[in-house]
Design a protein around this motif. Structure first.
Motif, PDB file in Angstrom:
ATOM      1  N   LYS A 119      59.482  29.849  45.366  1.00  0.00           N
ATOM      2  CA  LYS A 119      58.306  30.711  45.357  1.00  0.00           C
ATOM      3  C   LYS A 119      58.234  31.379  46.725  1.00  0.00           C
ATOM      4  N   LEU A 120      58.274  32.721  46.747  1.00  0.00           N
ATOM      5  CA  LEU A 120      58.347  33.465  47.996  1.00  0.00           C
ATOM      6  C   LEU A 120      57.229  34.489  48.076  1.00  0.00           C
ATOM      7  N   SER A 121      56.941  34.904  49.293  1.00  0.00           N
ATOM      8  CA  SER A 121      55.963  35.958  49.539  1.00  0.00           C
ATOM      9  C   SER A 121      56.622  37.026  50.394  1.00  0.00           C
ATOM     10  N   VAL A 122      56.516  38.273  49.981  1.00  0.00           N
ATOM     11  CA  VAL A 122      57.124  39.368  50.745  1.00  0.00           C
ATOM     12  C   VAL A 122      56.328  39.642  52.015  1.00  0.00           C
ATOM     13  N   GLY A 123      55.004  39.722  51.893  1.00  0.00           N
ATOM     14  CA  GLY A 123      54.156  39.928  53.058  1.00  0.00           C
ATOM     15  C   GLY A 123      54.046  41.385  53.469  1.00  0.00           C
ATOM     16  N   TYR A 124      52.998  41.666  54.256  1.00  0.00           N
ATOM     17  CA  TYR A 124      52.802  43.022  54.765  1.00  0.00           C
ATOM     18  C   TYR A 124      53.777  43.308  55.906  1.00  0.00           C
ATOM     19  N   PRO A 125      54.194  44.570  56.060  1.00  0.00           N
ATOM     20  CA  PRO A 125      55.081  44.911  57.184  1.00  0.00           C
ATOM     21  C   PRO A 125      54.306  45.000  58.491  1.00  0.00           C
ATOM     22  N   GLU A 126      55.039  44.863  59.596  1.00  0.00           N
ATOM     23  CA  GLU A 126      54.454  45.129  60.906  1.00  0.00           C
ATOM     24  C   GLU A 126      54.204  46.622  61.044  1.00  0.00           C
ATOM     25  N   LEU A 127      53.378  46.996  62.049  1.00  0.00           N
ATOM     26  CA  LEU A 127      52.997  48.395  62.206  1.00  0.00           C
ATOM     27  C   LEU A 127      54.214  49.296  62.396  1.00  0.00           C
ATOM     28  N   ASP A 128      55.130  48.907  63.290  1.00  0.00           N
ATOM     29  CA  ASP A 128      56.299  49.756  63.521  1.00  0.00           C
ATOM     30  C   ASP A 128      57.205  49.815  62.304  1.00  0.00           C
ATOM     31  N   GLN A 129      57.253  48.712  61.542  1.00  0.00           N
ATOM     32  CA  GLN A 129      58.043  48.706  60.318  1.00  0.00           C
ATOM     33  C   GLN A 129      57.432  49.641  59.263  1.00  0.00           C
ATOM     34  N   GLU A 130      56.103  49.667  59.193  1.00  0.00           N
ATOM     35  CA  GLU A 130      55.447  50.548  58.220  1.00  0.00           C
ATOM     36  C   GLU A 130      55.644  52.009  58.589  1.00  0.00           C
ATOM     37  N   VAL A 131      55.636  52.306  59.892  1.00  0.00           N
ATOM     38  CA  VAL A 131      55.909  53.682  60.338  1.00  0.00           C
ATOM     39  C   VAL A 131      57.334  54.071  59.975  1.00  0.00           C
ATOM     40  N   GLN A 132      58.286  53.142  60.188  1.00  0.00           N
ATOM     41  CA  GLN A 132      59.682  53.408  59.826  1.00  0.00           C
ATOM     42  C   GLN A 132      59.815  53.626  58.325  1.00  0.00           C
ATOM     43  N   MET A 133      59.061  52.861  57.531  1.00  0.00           N
ATOM     44  CA  MET A 133      59.092  53.016  56.081  1.00  0.00           C
ATOM     45  C   MET A 133      58.579  54.391  55.665  1.00  0.00           C
ATOM     46  N   LEU A 134      57.518  54.867  56.323  1.00  0.00           N
ATOM     47  CA  LEU A 134      56.974  56.186  56.005  1.00  0.00           C
ATOM     48  C   LEU A 134      58.016  57.274  56.244  1.00  0.00           C
ATOM     49  N   GLY A 135      58.787  57.138  57.324  1.00  0.00           N
ATOM     50  CA  GLY A 135      59.829  58.125  57.605  1.00  0.00           C
ATOM     51  C   GLY A 135      60.924  58.111  56.556  1.00  0.00           C
ATOM     52  N   ARG A 136      61.322  56.909  56.127  1.00  0.00           N
ATOM     53  CA  ARG A 136      62.406  56.818  55.140  1.00  0.00           C
ATOM     54  C   ARG A 136      61.993  57.380  53.791  1.00  0.00           C
ATOM     55  N   LEU A 137      60.733  57.185  53.412  1.00  0.00           N
ATOM     56  CA  LEU A 137      60.288  57.547  52.064  1.00  0.00           C
ATOM     57  C   LEU A 137      59.591  58.900  52.020  1.00  0.00           C
ATOM     58  N   GLN A 138      59.678  59.667  53.099  1.00  0.00           N
ATOM     59  CA  GLN A 138      58.959  60.929  53.138  1.00  0.00           C
ATOM     60  C   GLN A 138      59.453  61.911  52.082  1.00  0.00           C
ATOM     61  N   SER A 139      60.763  61.978  51.891  1.00  0.00           N
ATOM     62  CA  SER A 139      61.308  62.940  50.940  1.00  0.00           C
ATOM     63  C   SER A 139      61.861  62.289  49.678  1.00  0.00           C
ATOM     64  N   THR A 140      62.475  61.115  49.806  1.00  0.00           N
ATOM     65  CA  THR A 140      63.055  60.428  48.649  1.00  0.00           C
ATOM     66  C   THR A 140      63.049  58.936  48.892  1.00  0.00           C
ATOM     67  N   HIS A 141      63.180  58.170  47.823  1.00  0.00           N
ATOM     68  CA  HIS A 141      63.181  56.711  47.954  1.00  0.00           C
ATOM     69  C   HIS A 141      64.623  56.222  48.059  1.00  0.00           C
ATOM     70  N   PRO A 142      64.920  55.334  49.026  1.00  0.00           N
ATOM     71  CA  PRO A 142      66.296  54.846  49.180  1.00  0.00           C
ATOM     72  C   PRO A 142      66.844  54.159  47.940  1.00  0.00           C
ATOM     73  N   ILE A 143      65.982  53.612  47.085  1.00  0.00           N
ATOM     74  CA  ILE A 143      66.469  52.911  45.893  1.00  0.00           C
ATOM     75  C   ILE A 143      67.192  53.883  44.963  1.00  0.00           C
ATOM     76  N   ASP A 144      66.844  55.182  45.041  1.00  0.00           N
ATOM     77  CA  ASP A 144      67.451  56.168  44.148  1.00  0.00           C
ATOM     78  C   ASP A 144      68.910  56.443  44.496  1.00  0.00           C
ATOM     79  N   THR A 145      69.306  56.159  45.734  1.00  0.00           N
ATOM     80  CA  THR A 145      70.678  56.422  46.164  1.00  0.00           C
ATOM     81  C   THR A 145      71.443  55.138  46.474  1.00  0.00           C
ATOM     82  N   LEU A 146      70.844  54.005  46.185  1.00  0.00           N
ATOM     83  CA  LEU A 146      71.487  52.728  46.478  1.00  0.00           C
ATOM     84  C   LEU A 146      72.678  52.520  45.553  1.00  0.00           C
ATOM     85  N   GLU A 147      73.770  52.026  46.103  1.00  0.00           N
ATOM     86  CA  GLU A 147      74.990  51.797  45.338  1.00  0.00           C
ATOM     87  C   GLU A 147      75.345  50.311  45.368  1.00  0.00           C
ATOM     88  N   PRO A 148      76.031  49.814  44.334  1.00  0.00           N
ATOM     89  CA  PRO A 148      76.461  48.407  44.334  1.00  0.00           C
ATOM     90  C   PRO A 148      77.467  48.139  45.449  1.00  0.00           C
TER      91      PRO A 148
END
Length: 312
Positions: free
Chosen positions: A160-189
């Motif tokens: 049983k796991l908990s993902v948890g909230y991101p740190e402030l700098d991590q959330e800012v980095q996430m906003l930059g990554r997801l601004q135009s597209t989501h990384p999951i859409d281009t993820l490859e095996p």
């Protein structure tokens, strides 16, 4: 497995620890329960793991009107005979989203598949292909219209796991990554089912010393004697700690388990298996704090396992 962890990190920022534990659970051949607030990345973690491992992925939104056959499949009459139409459970990774919103009858439909790797419908047993992993999610704070998972089903989840909230700098980095597209859409095996099965076999060969087996069994036994726990963990928890500890050692590139592996594994394996008594609930004591208390009181083996010394 290092490539898998790096691939998932492209989608989940700053969640390397929970990714490592989730991957350890998969390598140990177990199922995972993610309990956290909405929007913390539970679904993204499951999808990213499935894509990275090259596994088929199916998501089922659990609701009160969901039927067992909606998950497992159903037999239909076609061309003069009944034919089985497999449900979404016939996949590599099944995301059971908000599992506690489904009725107990539908929840129990997962039990046979999770425990035996098969589905029985109309008296006929259908085997699930390996690897097969259930990743279930639930919201810990919203209880209206939900059905708490019974102890028997909770025990089927290795971790049983908990993902948890991101740190402030991590959330800012996430906003930059997801601004135009989501990384999951281009993820490859970066791996395949055969790679995962080979890694699961290798995990079972990781050495666990008798002293460490006695230590982890003592941790589980301590949950049965604790004055604030009315129902402690069973033998399946001991097996789960050992398997998860072996997987953690494998991820670190070792062929032996250490006490730290056991401790990390115990936190994920034990917490959801404990039923606290009324005194603990009234004192607002959580299962996680009791596990930490047990980890702090059960003596660690004096002689830790070390890497083998080569002859000569």
């Amino acid at each position: 497995m290092e490539r898998v962890q790096a691939n998932v990190a492209r989608v989940l920022v700053g969640k390397e620890d929970v990714t490592r534990l989730a991957l350890a659970g998969i390598l140990a051949g177990g199922h995972i329960l993610l309990e956290d607030a909405p929007g913390t990345g539970k679904t993204m973690l499951a999808r990213a793991l499935a894509v990275s491992l090259g596994l088929d992925f199916a998501r089922v939104q659990f609701t009160p009107d969901l039927l067992p056959s909606d998950v497992t499949g159903v037999s239909i009459y076609r061309e003069g005979q009944f034919q089985f139409v497999p449900g979404p459970i016939f996949t590599g990774i099944l995301l059971a989203d908000e599992i506690n919103r489904a009725t107990p009858k539908t929840q129990s439909a997962l039990l046979e598949a999770m425990g035996e790797g098969q589905v029985t419908e109309s008296g006929v047993t259908h085997r699930l292909d390996k690897p097969f992993v259930v990743i279930a999610t639930q919201n810990p704070v919203e209880h209206e219209g939900t059905y708490a998972l019974p102890e028997a089903q909770l025990d089927r989840f290795l971790l049983k796991l908990s993902v948890g909230y991101p740190e402030l700098d991590q959330e800012v980095q996430m906003l930059g990554r997801l601004q135009s597209t989501h990384p999951i859409d281009t993820l490859e095996p970066v791996a395949g089912p055969a790679d995962l099965l080979a890694a699961q076999r290798a995990v079972r060969d990781i050495r666990v010393s008798p002293d460490l087996q006695h230590y982890l069994a003592s941790l589980v036994a301590a949950t049965r004697r604790h004055p604030r726990i009315s129902l402690g963990a069973g033998p399946r928890a001991s097996l789960g700690i050992q398997a998860a500890a072996q997987a953690l050692a494998y991820l670190d590139g070792r062929d032996f388990v250490t006490p730290d592996d056991v401790k990390v594994a115990a936190r994920g394996v034990l917490t959801h298996r404990l039923l606290l008594n009324i005194e603990a609930r009234m004192a607002d004591v959580g299962a996680a704090s009791l596990v930490e208390e047990i980890l702090g009181t059960v003596p660690v083996p004096a002689e830790q396992v070390s890497a083998p010394v080569s002859a000569g």
